[in-house]
Design a protein around this motif. Structure first.
Motif, PDB file in Angstrom:
ATOM      1  N   GLU A   1       3.504   4.310   2.128  1.00 42.05           N
ATOM      2  CA  GLU A   1       3.486   5.482   1.258  1.00 42.05           C
ATOM      3  C   GLU A   1       3.945   5.118  -0.157  1.00 42.05           C
ATOM      4  O   GLU A   1       3.395   5.611  -1.145  1.00 42.05           O
TER       5      GLU A   1
ATOM      6  N   GLN B   1       1.172   3.355  -1.933  1.00 41.18           N
ATOM      7  CA  GLN B   1       0.126   4.305  -2.299  1.00 41.18           C
ATOM      8  C   GLN B   1       0.555   5.194  -3.465  1.00 41.18           C
ATOM      9  O   GLN B   1      -0.228   5.494  -4.365  1.00 41.18           O
ATOM     10  N   GLN B   2       1.827   5.601  -3.502  1.00 47.32           N
ATOM     11  CA  GLN B   2       2.330   6.421  -4.601  1.00 47.32           C
ATOM     12  C   GLN B   2       2.328   5.643  -5.917  1.00 47.32           C
ATOM     13  O   GLN B   2       1.977   6.186  -6.973  1.00 47.32           O
TER      14      GLN B   2
ATOM     15  N   SER C   1      -1.397   5.479  -6.930  1.00 51.83           N
ATOM     16  CA  SER C   1      -1.990   6.779  -7.243  1.00 51.83           C
ATOM     17  C   SER C   1      -1.475   7.325  -8.574  1.00 51.83           C
ATOM     18  O   SER C   1      -2.134   8.153  -9.203  1.00 51.83           O
TER      19      SER C   1
ATOM     20  N   ILE D   1      -3.721  -1.241   0.858  1.00 52.32           N
ATOM     21  CA  ILE D   1      -4.458  -0.746  -0.308  1.00 52.32           C
ATOM     22  C   ILE D   1      -5.850  -0.280   0.090  1.00 52.32           C
ATOM     23  O   ILE D   1      -6.305   0.803  -0.284  1.00 52.32           O
TER      24      ILE D   1
ATOM     25  N   ALA E   1      -5.815   2.906   2.002  1.00 52.20           N
ATOM     26  CA  ALA E   1      -5.559   4.073   1.153  1.00 52.20           C
ATOM     27  C   ALA E   1      -6.830   4.539   0.466  1.00 52.20           C
ATOM     28  O   ALA E   1      -7.076   5.745   0.331  1.00 52.20           O
TER      29      ALA E   1
ATOM     30  N   LEU F   1      -6.965   8.517   0.108  1.00 50.22           N
ATOM     31  CA  LEU F   1      -5.663   8.717  -0.528  1.00 50.22           C
ATOM     32  C   LEU F   1      -5.666   8.189  -1.958  1.00 50.22           C
ATOM     33  O   LEU F   1      -4.874   8.639  -2.790  1.00 50.22           O
ATOM     34  N   LEU F   2      -6.533   7.218  -2.235  1.00 48.05           N
ATOM     35  CA  LEU F   2      -6.761   6.712  -3.592  1.00 48.05           C
ATOM     36  C   LEU F   2      -8.247   6.839  -3.887  1.00 48.05           C
ATOM     37  O   LEU F   2      -9.079   6.518  -3.033  1.00 48.05           O
TER      38      LEU F   2
ATOM     39  N   ARG G   1       1.124   9.526  10.160  1.00 41.49           N
ATOM     40  CA  ARG G   1       0.404  10.269   9.131  1.00 41.49           C
ATOM     41  C   ARG G   1       0.200  11.706   9.571  1.00 41.49           C
ATOM     42  O   ARG G   1       0.172  12.005  10.763  1.00 41.49           O
TER      43      ARG G   1
END
Length: 826
Positions: A655, A658-659, A662, A692, A695, A700-701, A813
């Protein structure tokens, strides 16, 4: 539309000048079935017009034709016809036979000849720019098959206006013909005395005579198709006939050359952020030819302006910002001093600097030469005096244009583009809004060195794969570089601060769900699971403190200068990385040979105006006193060597990555997992890469760009310890004490040669996923070609082994339908 010129015969003046050469080359190269091109050339310095034509035909401007046509020499010779003449003479100094030939054969006139000397005596400027044009037009009026007359003017005929300058002929506050009659009645001496009064608001004789000529041509036009073509400051070519082609030191090239060889150090500019309207010569040539075709055979006149201020404005500050670093990295071979240039916004400061920089040294040398020097010294003193006069004249010429700003309308240019076929638009590139200024300015520097300074081994900047990072060693240079005010590249950390990402990480849906799952699976309270999650986050996360980064940059530049002979960057690859960074989060994956890799990546990103990357570092560095604090505040975050079956840690880590992405932060990690001791590339570890790609695949991205980077060293700092490890010695854990000791030893006793940094083309993750899906669906790729080993398995090294086994995170998730994606990525 260009086909309207097919079979036409042309008459071109000023062909020994810069722009007309490009026009003639373009006519030969791109106009179908072009007819004869008559060239008006005068005798000069005992060279006949035929001799000057022969010299012209050997010019590098025709290299493209020579490469495209085996019969180029014969083709050029067949189409170019020399006509002896001089625009300053009555009837252009042409013989009766030549005038009869021209009036019989020529269909289109392109008048480029003029004096562009801003300080030309007004009488001479009138003779060349006004009367020379009218003499040619008088001959054209009696042509049997005249299709068009094109007069090359200048956008600065309206420099006395402010704001938007439209493509119209503005009325003068005097009668053009009466002004011409007045000028012709007076002697040159009388005109000199009356010049300030005659010029009025015009800054020089060039703009005044060009403006006067436009009005006189319109008065005499009759039914002749007339084009008044106005360009702004013409610079080197952008694409055609070759990038950066130029053969004349004038206008902008005079500034760039003198700055490049270390002569011009400063210029007066009250506001360097003003627009400096420069336009590539090939866009001028292409637009002029297309605009000429547009009026062929039509009873009208048209005004077409070609500039960049409206559609692609360029400031003087941007010019300096782009050109100066290149000149510092790749200076000309022969220079007076180190290339350096800056703008001064105060008249008094400028005058003081000019006095100290030029007047005092030259006056002092002149006194020495006449009192104590030899005859050679006196000649040298005279040369320097003339040199100072030329610098003063050039500064004076530029002063008006640097300290004023105009927006030139180019609507008629775009109307012509709309009339052209797609093939013509491609062949005649003339859209100023599509210019890449960095690419153009670097091409300008390349052409300047190649064509003006005759440095034939010059490498085109965008193909320069070994461009040195310039490390100035003069007083204060490291501090100025590290603490410069230009923070544009770091804006992403102001918009999306790492601290805010760290604070919000605990409250994301995935982490909250993982905490509940952890409490259930381990049989502990949710409060205890929350405490454990907070502890994981506290140890893992990092931030970007620009004060720390700037201090590091200041120190590291000094270390690099002493330890390495040079750092060489693949600038062409770096350009692609910069473009990729504009289209989504950037993931740098360098090769891993040395701990210096951590530092050098941040160094070249900052040096090229990009955000310093967030670095995935092993938690071994947490044991190094002070170093862990430096790393944590320099963009690094920390990973365990092994995740084992810790699903909470896996979820928080995935996470967090990903944050970071993003929110637009660039990321750096080493896919080899550990430094290669042998110098050979190690098998990749796909763990972090899998996070990556997952995501992006799961939505998510939106996308990400992966940029492989190769960092190569002549010698590495750790060469001795690596050799011992290969020999069988036990690897010791890194410590702050050992790091300081090794750094001081290497800094004082070792030269490590060069560092070379190369880039592969950035890979858009979405394109890879789509390509992989297509290949899987066609069975072009076997199912599960690799297994996925456990995440960060121990390898005996103290750096993370980034590899996963069955790392799907489905249990941690939110329960939303997973998007279909390629078979497990490895």
């Amino acid at each position: 539309m260009i086909e309207k010129l097919s079979g036409a015969n042309f008459f071109v003046t000023g062909v020994t000048g810069f722009l007309a050469k490009i026009i003639v080359e373009k006519l030969l190269f791109s106009v179908p079935n072009v007819g004869k091109i008559y060239l008006l050339i005068r005798t000069k310095k005992n060279q006949s017009p035929a001799d000057r034509l022969h010299k012209l035909m050997t010019s590098r401007v025709f290299n493209r034709l020579r490469s495209e046509r085996k019969d180029a020499a014969e083709f050029i010779f067949q189409h170019l016809v020399v006509v002896s003449g001089d625009i300053t003479m009555e009837r252009l100094g042409m013989s009766d036979a030549d005038i009869a030939m021209v009036q019989e054969d020529v269909n289109i006139f392109i008048h480029s000849a003029a004096t562009i000397n801003f300080n030309e005596p007004l009488a001479d400027a009138v003779n060349q720019n006004v009367l020379g044009t009218l003499r040619l037009f008088a001959i054209a009026q009696h042509c049997k098959r005249l299709l068009a007359f094109t007069h090359i003017s200048t956008a600065y005929v309206n420099c006395i206006k402010k704001g938007l300058v439209e493509e119209v002929v503005y009325p003068l506050d005097f009668d053009p013909q009466q002004m011409l009659d007045t000028l012709l009645e007076k002697s040159p001496e009388e005109i000199d005395k009356l010049t300030p009064q005659l010029l009025g608001e015009y800054p020089n004789s060039y703009t005044f005579t060009k403006s006067l000529t436009e009005h006189l041509l319109i008065q005499r036009r009759g039914n002749i198709p007339l084009l008044l073509f106005r360009s702004t400051i013409i610079g080197a070519s952008y694409k055609e006939p070759s990038p950066g082609w130029i053969d004349t030191i004038s206008a902008a090239s005079a500034l760039y050359v003198t700055a490049g060889v270390g002569v011009m150090k400063f210029m007066l500019a009250h506001r360097p952020d003003r627009i400096g309207d420069q336009v590539p010569a090939d866009l001028v040539s292409n637009s002029l030819i297309a605009a000429t075709a547009d009026i062929v055979g039509e009873d009208r006149y048209n005004v077409v302006q070609m500039g960049t201020s409206k559609d692609r404005p360029l400031t003087w500050n941007y010019v300096k910002k782009t050109i100066l670093p290149y000149l510092l990295k790749r200076p000309p071979k022969r220079t007076f001093s180190k290339p350096y240039f800056f703008f001064v916004n105060s008249d008094s400061v400028y005058n003081a600097l000019y006095f100290l920089q030029y007047r005092v040294p030259i006056a002092g040398y002149n006194v020495y030469a006449h009192l104590l020097g030899t005859q050679d010294d006196k000649k040298q003193a005279l040369m320097w005096k003339r040199f100072e006069q030329r610098v003063r004249m050039m500064v004076g010429n530029f002063n008006f244009f640097v300290n004023n700003e105009w927006i030139f309308d180019t609507s008629n240019n775009y109307k012509i583009i709309d009339k052209m076929s797609p093939a013509e638009v491609e062949a005649f590139f003339m859209d100023p809004g599509a210019i890449d200024w960095e690419e153009y300015l670097l091409a300008f520097c390349y052409g300047m060195k190649l064509n003006l300074l005759k440095e034939y081994d010059t490498v085109f900047p965008l193909e320069d794969r070994h461009c040195p990072v310039y490390l100035r060693d003069d007083f204060g240079s490291d501090f100025a570089w590290a603490f410069r005010n230009d923070e544009e590249g770091m804006d992403i950390y102001k918009i999306h601060s790492p601290e805010k990402i760290n604070e919000d990480l605990f409250y994301t849906d995935r982490v909250r769900l993982a905490i509940r799952s952890e409490a259930e699976e381990e049989g502990i309270s949710e409060k205890e699971a929350q405490k454990r999650a907070r502890d994981i986050i506290r140890v893992m996360v990092g931030t970007v403190d620009m004060k720390v980064m700037r201090t590091e940059g200041y120190l590291f530049r000094k270390f690099y200068r002493h330890m390495y002979k040079g750092i060489f960057i693949d600038e062409m690859g770096m350009k692609k990385v910069q473009l990729a960074a504009q289209n989504g989060p950037l993931i740098l994956i360098p090769s891993h040979r040395s701990y210096v890799d951590f530092l050098i990546t941040s160094f070249f990103m900052y040096d090229h105006g990009l955000p310093i990357p967030r670095i995935a570092a092993g938690d071994d560095f947490l044991n190094m006193f002070f170093v862990n604090w430096v790393f944590r505040n320099s963009g690094a975050f920390f990973m365990r060597r092994s995740f084992n079956n810790d699903s909470l840690y896996k979820t928080i880590f995935a996470e967090y990555v990903q944050q970071i992405l993003s929110h637009g932060h660039p990321l750096e990690f080493f896919i080899e997992g550990t430094r290669s001791r042998s110098g050979k590339t190690l098998p990749p570890k796909f763990g972090l890469l899998s996070v990556i790609v997952d995501a992006v695949a799961d939505g998510l991205l939106e996308n990400a760009h992966i940029a492989p980077v190769c960092i190569c060293y002549d010698r590495i700092v750790e060469e001795e310890s690596h050799a011992l490890e290969l020999y069988g010695d036990i690897k010791t854990k890194p410590s702050t004490r050992d790091l300081i000791k090794a750094s001081l030893t290497k800094l004082t006793n070792l030269s490590l040669g060069r560092i070379s940094i190369q880039f592969s083309d950035p890979i858009p993750v979405t394109e890879f996923i789509n390509s992989y899906s297509q290949q899987r669906s066609s069975n072009a790729i076997p199912s599960n070609p690799y297994s996925r080993p456990s995440i960060f398995e121990s390898s005996g090294d103290h750096e993370p082994e980034t590899s996963f086994q069955d790392f799907k995170l489905t249990a941690s998730r939110p329960e939303t339908p997973r998007k279909k994606r390629p078979d497990e990525f490895d």
